[in-house]
Design an enzyme around this catalytic site. Sequence first.
Site, PDB file in Angstrom:
ATOM      1  N   GLY A  65       0.634  -1.373   0.131  1.00 18.82           N
ATOM      2  CA  GLY A  65       0.020  -0.235  -0.014  1.00 18.82           C
ATOM      3  C   GLY A  65       0.934   1.257   0.113  1.00 18.82           C
ATOM      4  O   GLY A  65       0.269   2.477   0.221  1.00 18.82           O
ATOM      5  N   SER A  88       5.073   4.986  -3.283  1.00 19.06           N
ATOM      6  CA  SER A  88       5.367   6.337  -4.113  1.00 19.06           C
ATOM      7  C   SER A  88       5.247   7.274  -2.716  1.00 19.06           C
ATOM      8  O   SER A  88       6.224   8.384  -2.067  1.00 19.06           O
ATOM      9  CB  SER A  88       5.154   7.267  -4.623  1.00 19.06           C
ATOM     10  OG  SER A  88       5.003   6.626  -6.481  1.00 19.06           O
ATOM     11  N   THR A 112      13.975  -6.295  -3.978  1.00 19.50           N
ATOM     12  CA  THR A 112      15.248  -6.515  -4.704  1.00 19.50           C
ATOM     13  C   THR A 112      16.252  -7.320  -3.832  1.00 19.50           C
ATOM     14  O   THR A 112      17.077  -6.992  -3.011  1.00 19.50           O
ATOM     15  CB  THR A 112      15.871  -5.087  -5.109  1.00 19.50           C
ATOM     16  OG1 THR A 112      15.205  -4.456  -6.437  1.00 19.50           O
ATOM     17  CG2 THR A 112      16.903  -6.245  -6.704  1.00 19.50           C
ATOM     18  N   ASN A 131      18.806   9.036  -2.458  1.00 23.02           N
ATOM     19  CA  ASN A 131      19.316   9.967  -3.125  1.00 23.02           C
ATOM     20  C   ASN A 131      20.221   9.131  -4.008  1.00 23.02           C
ATOM     21  O   ASN A 131      20.914   9.594  -4.663  1.00 23.02           O
ATOM     22  CB  ASN A 131      19.287  11.737  -2.483  1.00 23.02           C
ATOM     23  CG  ASN A 131      18.569  12.298  -1.507  1.00 23.02           C
ATOM     24  OD1 ASN A 131      17.668  12.328  -2.582  1.00 23.02           O
ATOM     25  ND2 ASN A 131      18.341  13.419  -1.033  1.00 23.02           N
ATOM     26  N   GLU A 132      21.224   8.882  -2.989  1.00 24.36           N
ATOM     27  CA  GLU A 132      22.534   8.426  -3.784  1.00 24.36           C
ATOM     28  C   GLU A 132      22.106   6.777  -4.678  1.00 24.36           C
ATOM     29  O   GLU A 132      22.970   7.029  -5.796  1.00 24.36           O
ATOM     30  CB  GLU A 132      23.206   7.588  -2.541  1.00 24.36           C
ATOM     31  CG  GLU A 132      24.389   8.441  -1.760  1.00 24.36           C
ATOM     32  CD  GLU A 132      25.999   8.622  -0.489  1.00 24.36           C
ATOM     33  OE1 GLU A 132      26.613   7.081  -0.972  1.00 24.36           O
ATOM     34  OE2 GLU A 132      25.425   8.313  -0.284  1.00 24.36           O
ATOM     35  N   GLY A 133      21.270   6.311  -4.454  1.00 25.03           N
ATOM     36  CA  GLY A 133      21.296   5.302  -4.914  1.00 25.03           C
ATOM     37  C   GLY A 133      20.503   5.340  -6.357  1.00 25.03           C
ATOM     38  O   GLY A 133      20.479   4.407  -7.393  1.00 25.03           O
ATOM     39  N   GLY A 179      12.906  -7.211 -37.797  1.00 23.68           N
ATOM     40  CA  GLY A 179      11.778  -8.827 -37.303  1.00 23.68           C
ATOM     41  C   GLY A 179      12.980  -9.099 -36.539  1.00 23.68           C
ATOM     42  O   GLY A 179      12.055 -10.049 -35.589  1.00 23.68           O
ATOM     43  N   GLU A 202      13.175   2.919  -6.753  1.00 24.91           N
ATOM     44  CA  GLU A 202      13.797   4.058  -6.392  1.00 24.91           C
ATOM     45  C   GLU A 202      13.195   5.870  -6.556  1.00 24.91           C
ATOM     46  O   GLU A 202      13.646   6.428  -7.098  1.00 24.91           O
ATOM     47  CB  GLU A 202      14.968   4.010  -6.839  1.00 24.91           C
ATOM     48  CG  GLU A 202      15.599   2.575  -6.305  1.00 24.91           C
ATOM     49  CD  GLU A 202      17.294   2.981  -6.191  1.00 24.91           C
ATOM     50  OE1 GLU A 202      18.493   4.234  -5.285  1.00 24.91           O
ATOM     51  OE2 GLU A 202      18.258   1.554  -6.150  1.00 24.91           O
TER      52      GLU A 202
HETATM   53  C1  LIG Z   1      11.444  -4.787 -10.089  1.00 25.19           C
HETATM   54  C2  LIG Z   1      11.839  -4.140  -9.189  1.00 25.19           C
HETATM   55  C3  LIG Z   1      12.533  -3.750  -7.985  1.00 25.19           C
HETATM   56  C4  LIG Z   1      12.124  -3.158  -6.606  1.00 25.19           C
HETATM   57  N1  LIG Z   1      12.810  -2.857  -5.347  1.00 25.19           N
HETATM   58  C5  LIG Z   1      12.701  -2.084  -4.305  1.00 25.19           C
HETATM   59  C6  LIG Z   1      13.322  -3.003  -3.473  1.00 25.19           C
HETATM   60  O1  LIG Z   1      14.567  -3.380  -3.566  1.00 25.19           O
HETATM   61  N2  LIG Z   1      13.255  -2.017  -2.162  1.00 25.19           N
HETATM   62  C7  LIG Z   1      12.164  -1.396  -2.081  1.00 25.19           C
HETATM   63  O2  LIG Z   1      11.542  -0.774  -1.111  1.00 25.19           O
HETATM   64  N3  LIG Z   1      11.211  -1.226  -3.302  1.00 25.19           N
HETATM   65  C8  LIG Z   1      11.653  -1.461  -4.442  1.00 25.19           C
HETATM   66  N4  LIG Z   1      10.549  -1.747  -5.644  1.00 25.19           N
HETATM   67  C9  LIG Z   1       9.655  -0.722  -4.903  1.00 25.19           C
HETATM   68  C10 LIG Z   1       9.331   0.316  -5.310  1.00 25.19           C
HETATM   69  O3  LIG Z   1      10.475   1.460  -5.509  1.00 25.19           O
HETATM   70  C11 LIG Z   1       7.853   1.174  -5.920  1.00 25.19           C
HETATM   71  O4  LIG Z   1       7.156   0.407  -7.116  1.00 25.19           O
HETATM   72  C12 LIG Z   1       8.042   2.493  -6.455  1.00 25.19           C
HETATM   73  O5  LIG Z   1       8.463   3.596  -6.143  1.00 25.19           O
HETATM   74  C13 LIG Z   1       6.318   2.766  -7.053  1.00 25.19           C
HETATM   75  O6  LIG Z   1       5.346   2.510  -5.991  1.00 25.19           O
HETATM   76  P1  LIG Z   1       4.229   1.672  -6.455  1.00 25.19           P
HETATM   77  O7  LIG Z   1       4.750   0.522  -7.021  1.00 25.19           O
HETATM   78  O8  LIG Z   1       3.598   1.261  -5.425  1.00 25.19           O
HETATM   79  O9  LIG Z   1       3.666   2.471  -7.478  1.00 25.19           O
HETATM   80  P2  LIG Z   1       2.311   4.160  -6.980  1.00 25.19           P
HETATM   81  O10 LIG Z   1       3.170   4.658  -5.875  1.00 25.19           O
HETATM   82  O11 LIG Z   1       1.128   3.494  -6.658  1.00 25.19           O
HETATM   83  O12 LIG Z   1       2.338   4.943  -7.982  1.00 25.19           O
HETATM   84  C14 LIG Z   1       1.280   5.349  -9.575  1.00 25.19           C
HETATM   85  C15 LIG Z   1       1.879   5.682 -10.041  1.00 25.19           C
HETATM   86  O13 LIG Z   1       1.552   7.045 -10.099  1.00 25.19           O
HETATM   87  C16 LIG Z   1       2.507   7.785  -9.657  1.00 25.19           C
HETATM   88  N5  LIG Z   1       1.948   9.147  -8.631  1.00 25.19           N
HETATM   89  C17 LIG Z   1       2.281   8.601  -7.739  1.00 25.19           C
HETATM   90  N6  LIG Z   1       2.069   9.782  -6.320  1.00 25.19           N
HETATM   91  C18 LIG Z   1       1.681  10.299  -7.509  1.00 25.19           C
HETATM   92  C19 LIG Z   1       2.324  12.072  -7.188  1.00 25.19           C
HETATM   93  N7  LIG Z   1       1.934  12.739  -6.260  1.00 25.19           N
HETATM   94  N8  LIG Z   1       1.663  12.499  -8.218  1.00 25.19           N
HETATM   95  C20 LIG Z   1       2.131  12.208  -9.822  1.00 25.19           C
HETATM   96  N9  LIG Z   1       2.060  10.320  -9.369  1.00 25.19           N
HETATM   97  C21 LIG Z   1       1.792  10.075  -8.815  1.00 25.19           C
HETATM   98  C22 LIG Z   1       3.376   7.142  -9.910  1.00 25.19           C
HETATM   99  O14 LIG Z   1       4.274   7.879 -10.412  1.00 25.19           O
HETATM  100  C23 LIG Z   1       3.663   5.982 -11.183  1.00 25.19           C
HETATM  101  O15 LIG Z   1       2.889   5.963 -11.886  1.00 25.19           O
HETATM  102  C24 LIG Z   1      11.081  -2.044  -6.289  1.00 25.19           C
HETATM  103  C25 LIG Z   1      10.092  -2.421  -7.254  1.00 25.19           C
HETATM  104  C26 LIG Z   1      10.591  -3.000  -8.756  1.00 25.19           C
HETATM  105  C27 LIG Z   1       8.989  -3.208  -9.794  1.00 25.19           C
END
Ligand SMILES: Cc1cc2nc3c(=O)[nH]c(=O)nc-3n(C[C@H](O)[C@H](O)[C@H](O)COP(=O)(O)OP(=O)(O)OC[C@H]3O[C@@H](n4cnc5c(N)ncnc54)[C@H](O)[C@@H]3O)c2cc1C
Length: 393
Positions: free
Chosen positions: A141, A144, A170, A252-254, A352, A375
């Site tokens: 849940g 972002s 990851t 930030n570094e990541g 292709g 990130e």
């Molecule tokens: C392969 C993979 C590896 C990952 N590895 C890690 C990890 O090691 N550790 C970890 O903690 N997380 C990890 N993540 C999680 C990743 O950081 C999140 O998927 C990412 O931050 C987006 O969150 P969400 O998927 O919940 O999308 P959401 O936050 O639900 O976003 C959905 C859409 O809404 C948009 N959005 C959301 N809020 C706003 C806003 N305020 N204004 C405009 N647009 C908005 C987003 O840009 C996106 O397009 C990983 C994800 C993947 C797919």
Amino acid sequence: MAEVLTQAAPAPQPLVALTEDEVLFRDNVRQFAEKSIRPKVKEMDEKGVFDHEIIDQFFQLGLMGIEIPEQYGGAGGRFFESILAVEEISRVDPSAGVVVDVQNTLVNNALLHWTTDDQKRRYLPKMSSNTVGAYALSEAGSGSDAFALQTRAELKGSEYVLNGRKMWITNGKEAGVFIMLATVDPSAGYKGVTAFIVEKSFSGFSVGKKEDKLGIRASSTCELIMEDCRVPKENVLGEVGKGYKIAIETLNEGRIGIGAQMVGLARGAWEYATKYAQERKQFGKSIGEFQGIQFQIAQMATEIEAARMMVYNAARMKDAGMNFVKEAAMTKLFASQVAERVASLSLEIYGGYGFTKDYPVEKYYRDAKIGKIYEGTSNMQLQTIAKLVMGGK
Ligand SMILES: Cc1cc2nc3c(=O)[nH]c(=O)nc-3n(C[C@H](O)[C@H](O)[C@H](O)COP(=O)(O)OP(=O)(O)OC[C@H]3O[C@@H](n4cnc5c(N)ncnc54)[C@H](O)[C@@H]3O)c2cc1C
């Protein structure tokens, strides 16, 4: 009498200039990636499993503890070297690139900056020699809106008891140590967020489902489950309630690391496309002789060069102790756009054949997509950049 010319101060180095040591390091990583990773890329992608032998080799080569001081068994290098390693490895396989990236730019970074001396002694030697790390912030849940996390940490005697589930982590399958973000007080919002060092062996901790993904398939992305997971008080990382600061600063570094992953990916795809353009014949000549293809190759090379300069500059700023928040966000935003465009165009140059799994470019195309998501999504980077530039920074 000849006029005496006053000598100007030496000109500053160009942005892409590397020291002799950096060139040597980069070439060694490149050679290793070609020899030991390239032959395994296709099979790892198909199976969705990372080869353990490569992880062992990462440790042997010092690539899992690049910035960890030598006294703790690390390579005693700079952040910039982590960036070079991620770029070179991602050129061959972005899945392998992210293993090294998460270890160095998120996990070791958090441990180097926020640990007590005792924690340094307990964890840094492991991270340099045999233990993969993972960084656990996201939940089903909260992506972002990361600090809306629900994983709960309650102090009971000398231990914190953690309950909750993390998603998308990851290195989840391979990791032995996790930087875990949980809240000690859900009513306190971000001020309740606290970071913990959690070991895989702690009671109540388990790794759940592994995601079946579009790209970077060999890199494991897992759910983590904590059911009354017992974490000693001594494993709080930094201060209670200051986990948000650790998360923001490490990410930030990541982001510069993800920029490097995307630049490496773009280069890998571009190299294949450029070679193919010189081999493939149509209308009696190689397609690379057509100006239309030449211009596409030139456009891609230009964009890769621009993205690399942004990555290198942001990394140099970090090593120089400057504020690099805006540059890191711009780097990730732009490099992931370049990677997607370059991988897409490279695939088209293969015609292709590019659309099939018999050729390597379709994988780069699939792998590129993640750069705009993890990130912090591209929208989140734009939000950071807008806030800073509109605030006059
Ligand atoms: C392969 C993979 C590896 C990952 N590895 C890690 C990890 O090691 N550790 C970890 O903690 N997380 C990890 N993540 C999680 C990743 O950081 C999140 O998927 C990412 O931050 C987006 O969150 P969400 O998927 O919940 O999308 P959401 O936050 O639900 O976003 C959905 C859409 O809404 C948009 N959005 C959301 N809020 C706003 C806003 N305020 N204004 C405009 N647009 C908005 C987003 O840009 C996106 O397009 C990983 C994800 C993947 C797919």
